[in-house]
Enzyme design. Structure first.
Site, mmCIF file in Angstrom:
data_model
loop_
_atom_site.group_PDB
_atom_site.id
_atom_site.type_symbol
_atom_site.label_atom_id
_atom_site.label_comp_id
_atom_site.label_asym_id
_atom_site.label_seq_id
_atom_site.Cartn_x
_atom_site.Cartn_y
_atom_site.Cartn_z
ATOM 1 N N VAL A 102 14.761 60.809 64.581
ATOM 2 C CA VAL A 102 16.181 60.789 64.278
ATOM 3 C C VAL A 102 16.710 59.424 64.666
ATOM 4 C CG1 VAL A 102 18.441 61.721 64.853
ATOM 5 C CG2 VAL A 102 16.507 63.263 64.578
ATOM 6 N N GLY A 103 17.041 58.641 63.654
ATOM 7 C CA GLY A 103 17.609 57.317 63.914
ATOM 8 C C GLY A 103 19.089 57.376 63.605
ATOM 9 N N LYS A 104 19.727 56.196 63.573
ATOM 10 C CA LYS A 104 21.143 56.260 63.284
ATOM 11 C C LYS A 104 21.409 56.354 61.786
ATOM 12 C CE LYS A 104 21.996 51.305 64.084
ATOM 13 N NZ LYS A 104 21.774 50.816 62.723
ATOM 14 N N GLU A 105 20.399 56.074 60.989
ATOM 15 C CA GLU A 105 20.633 56.104 59.557
ATOM 16 C C GLU A 105 19.877 57.198 58.816
ATOM 17 O OE1 GLU A 105 20.283 52.034 58.173
ATOM 18 O OE2 GLU A 105 22.366 51.796 58.757
ATOM 19 N N LYS A 121 13.444 63.345 54.409
ATOM 20 C CA LYS A 121 14.306 62.339 55.035
ATOM 21 C C LYS A 121 15.744 62.564 54.573
ATOM 22 C CE LYS A 121 15.007 57.365 55.619
ATOM 23 N NZ LYS A 121 14.466 56.015 55.438
ATOM 24 N N ASP A 225 14.371 45.087 55.662
ATOM 25 C CA ASP A 225 14.527 45.582 57.036
ATOM 26 C C ASP A 225 13.151 45.764 57.668
ATOM 27 O OD1 ASP A 225 15.805 46.487 59.348
ATOM 28 O OD2 ASP A 225 15.898 48.563 58.664
ATOM 29 N N PHE A 229 8.904 48.641 63.473
ATOM 30 C CA PHE A 229 9.352 50.039 63.460
ATOM 31 C C PHE A 229 9.234 50.668 62.073
ATOM 32 C CE2 PHE A 229 11.830 47.740 66.695
ATOM 33 C CZ PHE A 229 11.333 48.386 67.820
ATOM 34 N N ASN A 230 9.112 49.838 61.056
ATOM 35 C CA ASN A 230 9.052 50.368 59.693
ATOM 36 C C ASN A 230 7.677 50.182 59.062
ATOM 37 O OD1 ASN A 230 11.588 51.483 59.637
ATOM 38 N ND2 ASN A 230 12.570 49.575 58.969
ATOM 39 N N ASP A 242 10.805 53.137 54.881
ATOM 40 C CA ASP A 242 12.228 52.829 55.110
ATOM 41 C C ASP A 242 12.782 51.770 54.152
ATOM 42 O OD1 ASP A 242 14.636 53.185 56.307
ATOM 43 O OD2 ASP A 242 14.091 52.365 58.262
HETATM 44 N N1 LIG Z 1 6.563 59.577 55.371
HETATM 45 C C1 LIG Z 1 6.610 59.675 56.711
HETATM 46 N N2 LIG Z 1 5.594 60.270 57.391
HETATM 47 C C2 LIG Z 1 5.634 60.374 58.735
HETATM 48 N N3 LIG Z 1 6.645 59.927 59.503
HETATM 49 C C3 LIG Z 1 7.685 59.336 58.905
HETATM 50 C C4 LIG Z 1 7.728 59.174 57.482
HETATM 51 N N4 LIG Z 1 8.896 58.571 57.161
HETATM 52 C C5 LIG Z 1 9.539 58.350 58.322
HETATM 53 N N5 LIG Z 1 8.830 58.804 59.379
HETATM 54 C C6 LIG Z 1 9.226 58.729 60.810
HETATM 55 O O1 LIG Z 1 10.630 58.812 60.928
HETATM 56 C C7 LIG Z 1 11.171 57.596 61.490
HETATM 57 C C8 LIG Z 1 12.470 57.223 60.785
HETATM 58 O O2 LIG Z 1 12.236 57.003 59.405
HETATM 59 P P1 LIG Z 1 12.759 55.713 58.656
HETATM 60 O O3 LIG Z 1 12.413 55.874 57.209
HETATM 61 O O4 LIG Z 1 12.254 54.482 59.310
HETATM 62 O O5 LIG Z 1 14.355 55.835 58.800
HETATM 63 P P2 LIG Z 1 15.412 55.127 59.793
HETATM 64 O O6 LIG Z 1 14.692 54.065 60.580
HETATM 65 O O7 LIG Z 1 16.434 54.559 58.867
HETATM 66 O O8 LIG Z 1 15.956 56.227 60.643
HETATM 67 C C9 LIG Z 1 10.072 56.560 61.276
HETATM 68 O O9 LIG Z 1 10.151 55.532 62.212
HETATM 69 C C10 LIG Z 1 8.810 57.376 61.373
HETATM 70 O O10 LIG Z 1 8.408 57.530 62.712
HETATM 71 MG MG LIG Z 2 13.125 52.874 60.229
#
Ligand SMILES: Nc1ncnc2c1ncn2[C@@H]1O[C@H](COP(=O)(O)OP(=O)(O)O)[C@@H](O)[C@H]1O
Ligand SMILES: [Mg+2]
Length: 290
Positions: A102-105, A121, A225, A229-230, A242
């Site tokens: 759970v991030g901010k976006e 997501k 971005d 982390f991505n 992301d």
């Molecule tokens: N397809 C995926 N499979 C497994 N984990 C994922 C996947 N997509 C996202 N995550 C996990 O969720 C976190 C947040 O997703 P992300 O797409 O980076 O969104 P945000 O950073 O904007 O919150 C990621 O850092 C990762 O740990």
């Molecule tokens: Mg991310």
């Protein structure tokens, strides 16, 4: 959050969904929607709508404002329920698993379909600050009124579009389905690069990342971005995740975003693995200015 309301999901009736969609429709032109508009958009009588709004309000799916002239708006939970309902009817999801991030976006969950794990997501872009809204202005176009839900939806749409364009060419998760602010995609093994210690050959991983940036660039896309982390790393897999803020290489800021992406990654590998690369050289080689 998702876990809490999903237990109520099964108790929702067809007319509850009609009312929720009625509120959603009203929110295209205003932030708070009067009951009579919900009645018009849902095709249900006012007293029925009032009853249903009370019900879904109790579940946290709509918020209420005003005393004499009561008005309503969808909460993120309400919007989640509408999107999930579409996925369930498409057969993309049959049950929800745990939270992955759970991030901010965004809020990311695992889910099951026929016993197979997928990732859901839920975009939350409108949630944060005015600055973020401005950042996403780009894709807001000329529309006069937009709700935070609409901003999240546009972000999801963009992310899905880029995943769809890149998958098969660039190492990204496979997109499965999109509705409103929700994307279903392939569940990746492993974890974020930031949480991994690469024991053998970090240099090799770095080269792969540059290659992926270049492949995306050749397809006309800049991530925008990119950071430790991505990037998702597993035993024998690497993917870039992301993508909602990605831009086409024709975007006026594309070059700046590309430079920043390269810099972030280069710096990270220098700091953590003492690998030295010149970001300017990498930029030239990726954009073929040799
Ligand atoms: N397809 C995926 N499979 C497994 N984990 C994922 C996947 N997509 C996202 N995550 C996990 O969720 C976190 C947040 O997703 P992300 O797409 O980076 O969104 P945000 O950073 O904007 O919150 C990621 O850092 C990762 O740990
Ligand atoms: Mg991310």
């Amino acid at each position: 959050m998702v876990d809490r309301f999903i237990r109520e999901f099964g108790s929702l009736e067809k007319d509850d969904f009609r009312v929720l969609r009625g509120v959603e429709e009203g929110m295209k032109t205003r932030d708070w929607v009067p009951v009579r508009d919900v009645s018009v958009f849902s095709g249900l009588p006012v007293d029925e709508v009032e009853f249903r709004l009370g019900r879904v309000g109790g579940l946290g799916l709509v918020e209420r404002r005003g005393m004499d002239r009561v008005r309503f708006r969808l909460s993120y939970n309400g919007y989640d329920v509408l999107a999930l309902n579409v996925f369930v009817s498409r057969g993309v999801v049959d049950s929800l698993g745990g939270e992955l991030g759970v991030g901010k976006e965004a809020e990311v969950y695992s889910a099951l379909i026929d016993g197979e794990e997928v990732v859901l997501k839920f975009h939350r872009e409108g949630k944060v600050s005015f600055r973020d809204i401005r950042r996403s202005r780009d894709y807001l176009g000329d529309r006069e009124h937009y709700s935070k839900l609409y901003i999240a939806k546009l972000a999801a749409q963009r992310e899905y579009k880029y995943l769809d364009r890149l998958f098969g060419e660039v190492r990204v998760p496979e997109p499965i389905s999109w509705n409103r602010h929700l994307i279903a995609m392939e569940k990746l093994e492993g974890r974020e690069l930031s949480r991994v210690k690469l024991d053998n050959d970090p240099q090799f991983i770095l080269e792969i990342i540059y290659e992926e940036i270049e492949k995306a660039y050749d397809l006309g896309v800049v991530h925008g971005d990119l950071s430790e982390f991505n990037i998702h790393i597993a035993e024998d897999d690497l993917r870039i995740i992301d993508w909602p803020q990605a831009v086409q290489t024709t975007h006026p800021e594309a070059d700046n975003y590309l430079k920043r992406d390269i810099k972030n990654i280069t710096k990270y590998f220098e700091k953590k693995y003492q690998i030295k690369k010149d970001p300017e050289e990498i930029y030239k080689s990726i954009t073929n200015q040799k």
